[in-house]
Each structure stands twice: as structure tokens, then as C-alpha cells.
Design an enzyme around this catalytic site. Structure first.
Site, PDB file in Angstrom:
ATOM      1  N   ASN A 223     -10.823  -3.067  -5.887  1.00  0.00           N
ATOM      2  CA  ASN A 223     -10.056  -2.129  -6.723  1.00  0.00           C
ATOM      3  C   ASN A 223     -10.715  -1.857  -8.077  1.00  0.00           C
ATOM      4  O   ASN A 223     -10.342  -0.907  -8.776  1.00  0.00           O
ATOM      5  CB  ASN A 223      -8.618  -2.633  -6.954  1.00  0.00           C
ATOM      6  CG  ASN A 223      -7.736  -2.506  -5.718  1.00  0.00           C
ATOM      7  OD1 ASN A 223      -6.775  -3.248  -5.557  1.00  0.00           O
ATOM      8  ND2 ASN A 223      -8.041  -1.557  -4.828  1.00  0.00           N
TER       9      ASN A 223
ATOM     10  N   ASP B  76       0.819  -1.220   0.000  1.00  0.00           N
ATOM     11  CA  ASP B  76       0.000   0.000   0.000  1.00  0.00           C
ATOM     12  C   ASP B  76       0.850   1.267   0.000  1.00  0.00           C
ATOM     13  O   ASP B  76       1.917   1.299   0.610  1.00  0.00           O
ATOM     14  CB  ASP B  76      -0.886  -0.010   1.252  1.00  0.00           C
ATOM     15  CG  ASP B  76      -1.972   1.040   1.182  1.00  0.00           C
ATOM     16  OD1 ASP B  76      -2.305   1.505   0.066  1.00  0.00           O
ATOM     17  OD2 ASP B  76      -2.494   1.410   2.242  1.00  0.00           O
TER      18      ASP B  76
HETATM   19  C1  FPP Z   1      -2.377   0.111  -3.213  1.00  0.00           C
HETATM   20  O1  FPP Z   1      -1.754   1.368  -3.172  1.00  0.00           O
HETATM   21  C2  FPP Z   1      -1.697  -0.706  -4.203  1.00  0.00           C
HETATM   22  C3  FPP Z   1      -2.302  -1.332  -5.224  1.00  0.00           C
HETATM   23  C4  FPP Z   1      -3.742  -1.295  -5.457  1.00  0.00           C
HETATM   24  C5  FPP Z   1      -1.502  -2.105  -6.197  1.00  0.00           C
HETATM   25  C6  FPP Z   1      -0.350  -2.823  -5.624  1.00  0.00           C
HETATM   26  C7  FPP Z   1       0.403  -3.542  -6.667  1.00  0.00           C
HETATM   27  C8  FPP Z   1       1.745  -3.490  -6.817  1.00  0.00           C
HETATM   28  C9  FPP Z   1       2.622  -2.725  -5.926  1.00  0.00           C
HETATM   29  C10 FPP Z   1       2.484  -4.249  -7.851  1.00  0.00           C
HETATM   30  C11 FPP Z   1       1.841  -5.553  -8.078  1.00  0.00           C
HETATM   31  C12 FPP Z   1       2.632  -6.444  -8.857  1.00  0.00           C
HETATM   32  C13 FPP Z   1       2.122  -7.569  -9.358  1.00  0.00           C
HETATM   33  C14 FPP Z   1       3.022  -8.539  -9.991  1.00  0.00           C
HETATM   34  C15 FPP Z   1       0.700  -7.848  -9.300  1.00  0.00           C
HETATM   35  P1  FPP Z   1      -2.607   2.655  -3.460  1.00  0.00           P
HETATM   36  O2  FPP Z   1      -2.423   3.024  -4.888  1.00  0.00           O
HETATM   37  O3  FPP Z   1      -4.010   2.459  -3.014  1.00  0.00           O
HETATM   38  O4  FPP Z   1      -1.874   3.709  -2.579  1.00  0.00           O
HETATM   39  P2  FPP Z   1      -2.536   4.963  -1.890  1.00  0.00           P
HETATM   40  O5  FPP Z   1      -3.282   4.441  -0.701  1.00  0.00           O
HETATM   41  O6  FPP Z   1      -1.340   5.770  -1.520  1.00  0.00           O
HETATM   42  O7  FPP Z   1      -3.409   5.647  -2.891  1.00  0.00           O
END
Ligand code: FPP
Length: 261
Positions: free
Chosen positions: A80, A32
């Protein structure tokens, strides 16, 4: 008392080899903070997600050195889908980005890849990619990487209940035989060892529908670092915190703890 990495419960996966020492932990990570990381730099969120892939690469390399043998990461949740279409598209492209650069190395280094979650709703290309990664690494057993993608803890529990209900309706299963073990065997995490630790960076302190069933006796560690900055030292700190916990699994407080007050 230090945390016990193995519980009295049986682990169905193979025992660690001697070179890996006590490398037997099952750790789950909520990756996250990508959006905030990008925002802080005036970058689009997509670049935060791409930096998140780099952090995943670093973490997979670091994990076996720190006593982790099973690593389960949250790549895309069933919730998501409600993000803007362009961001969903970027998130859907992350597995390809990761496997294009890393699959050969994972394969060579003995990492077994497994995708958790619903395949329905994913594009046929993405399903084929996940299945190719699973197939190409199927004989590996040095390290186990589970990527939860289109995964939700509640959805996984509901899907398991439906599968068991169908088996009962078709006469293949006696309802009296449904216990915790049978239920766990119907989840997409079936066969994984008990979860030792869930780590969530980014300062948020919630599970967000990740591994709800599996979290029963997992320790929780929350860290104030955004996922794209995550590295070996971050994971080492989480595991140090875990090792200081007294895991009792509902049992009694041990004498030494009572004596110590
Ligand atoms: C949440 O952070 C993160 C995600 C929804 C995606 C996480 C995925 C990866 C880091 C890479 C995945 C790799 C593979 C191979 C599947 P956010 O964007 O919600 O962060 P925020 O809370 O700061 O907005």
C-alpha cells in the site's frame, strides 16, 4: 459434514470460557472496497476509508456473537506504500481514528489488541499508538483482535527466515531444529491459533499477500459487498458458508461423504 472449528492441531491460546459457547474461530478479513464505495457516492477515497473504520467497529462487536474469538484484519499492506502520498497519509491516520474512539471500550470489554507486521517504516507516533493499544489490553483474553499494519505475507516469511538465520549464525539455534512449528514461531503471527477462515468482501478473489503461511488450511469465502457496508449479517453469512465446508486438512474423505457420493 459441518466444518470443524478446532483441528487436531493444538491451539496455544486459552480455551473459550463457557459463556462464549463454541466461540473459538480464528477469522481473517481483507477490508477491501473502501475506494469503490466512496467512488460510487462521488466522495473522496479518504471518506471510504473512514467508513471502513465504522465497519471494523461493527464487525468487532458482531464477531464474538458469531463464534469468532480471534479476528485478524488487514489494515495496511507492505504494497500500500505505492498509493498516492495523500492516501497513504490517510491510511496511516486510521489506527488513531479507531483507537481514539474505541480503545477504552476494547480495553473494558476484554479485547486484546495486537499489531502484526513491520514496525520499521511507521512513524514513531504510530508505533507508540500501536504499542499503547497492545500494552493497555495485554491482560485481556475474551477476544483477540490482530491488526495487520505494514504487513505483507511474503515480507513476514522473509523476516522470519532472517531471524532464524541470525539465530543460527549466532549459535543460538540448531538448523536441524527448524521445522514448521519453529518457523511459525518466528512469524509476526506467532502464538495465534490456526486460521480457520479468510473472508474477502468487495468481489475480488485473491489473497493479496495476506497471511500466506497461515492460509495453508484456511477456508476462503468471497463476498460481493464493499467493506464500508459490511455488518453483522455479512459476517454471519460468511460463517454460515464456512460451517457448511468439509475440512479435511489433507486427510481422507469421510465415509458419510463417500456414501453420499
Ligand atoms: C482496501 O480498500 C482497504 C485499505 C487499504 C484500508 C483498509 C483499512 C480500514 C478499513 C480501516 C483500518 C482500521 C485500522 C484500525 C487500521 P481499497 O481502498 O483498496 O478499495 P478499492 O479496491 O475499492 O479501491
Amino acid at each position: 459434514m459441518a466444518a470443524r472449528s478446532r483441528t487436531s492441531r493444538d491451539r496455544s491460546a486459552p480455551a473459550p470460557d463457557s459463556a462464549a459457547g463454541d466461540a473459538s474461530l480464528h477469522v481473517a478479513l481483507v477490508m477491501d472496497g473502501n475506494g469503490r464505495w466512496a467512488q460510487k457516492r462521488g466522495l473522496p477515497r479518504t471518506l471510504g476509508h473512514r467508513a471502513g473504520v465504522e465497519a471494523l467497529r461493527r464487525t468487532v462487536t458482531a464477531a464474538p456473537k458469531l463464534g469468532v474469538r480471534w479476528l485478524t484484519v488487514f489494515g495496511f499492506s507492505t504494497e500500500n506504500w505505492s498509493r498516492p502520498a495523500a492516501e497513504v497519509q490517510e491510511l496511516m491516520a486510521l489506527p488513531k481514528r479507531y483507537f481514539d474512539s474505541d480503545l477504552k471500550r476494547l480495553e473494558r470489554e476484554g479485547v486484546r489488541v495486537r499489531a502484526l507486521g513491520r514496525r520499521e517504516g511507521l512513524s514513531p507516533d504510530l508505533v507508540a499508538l500501536l504499542e499503547e493499544a497492545e500494552r493497555r489490553t495485554a491482560d485481556n483474553d475474551r477476544f483477540f483482535l490482530q491488526i495487520a499494519f505494514n504487513y505483507g505475507g511474503q515480507a513476514d516469511i522473509a523476516d522470519a527466515a532472517r531471524r532464524l538465520a541470525e539465530a543460527v549464525a549466532e549459535g543460538r539455534l540448531d538448523p536441524a531444529s527448524i521445522d514448521e512449528t519453529a518457523f511459525a514461531g518466528a512469524l509476526s503471527t506467532a502464538g495465534l491459533p490456526p486460521l480457520d477462515l479468510i473472508v474477502r468482501p468487495s468481489g475480488e478473489q485473491r489473497l493479496s499477500n495476506f497471511l500466506l503461511w497461515e492460509a495453508a488450511y484456511a477456508e476462503l469465502v468471497f463476498q460481493d459487498i464493499l467493506w464500508p457496508d459490511y455488518d453483522e449479517a455479512s459476517l454471519a453469512a460468511a460463517i454460515t458458508a464456512f460451517r457448511a465446508r468439509d475440512r479435511r486438512f489433507g486427510g481422507a474423505v469421510s465415509d458419510d461423504v463417500l456414501v453420499a457420493g
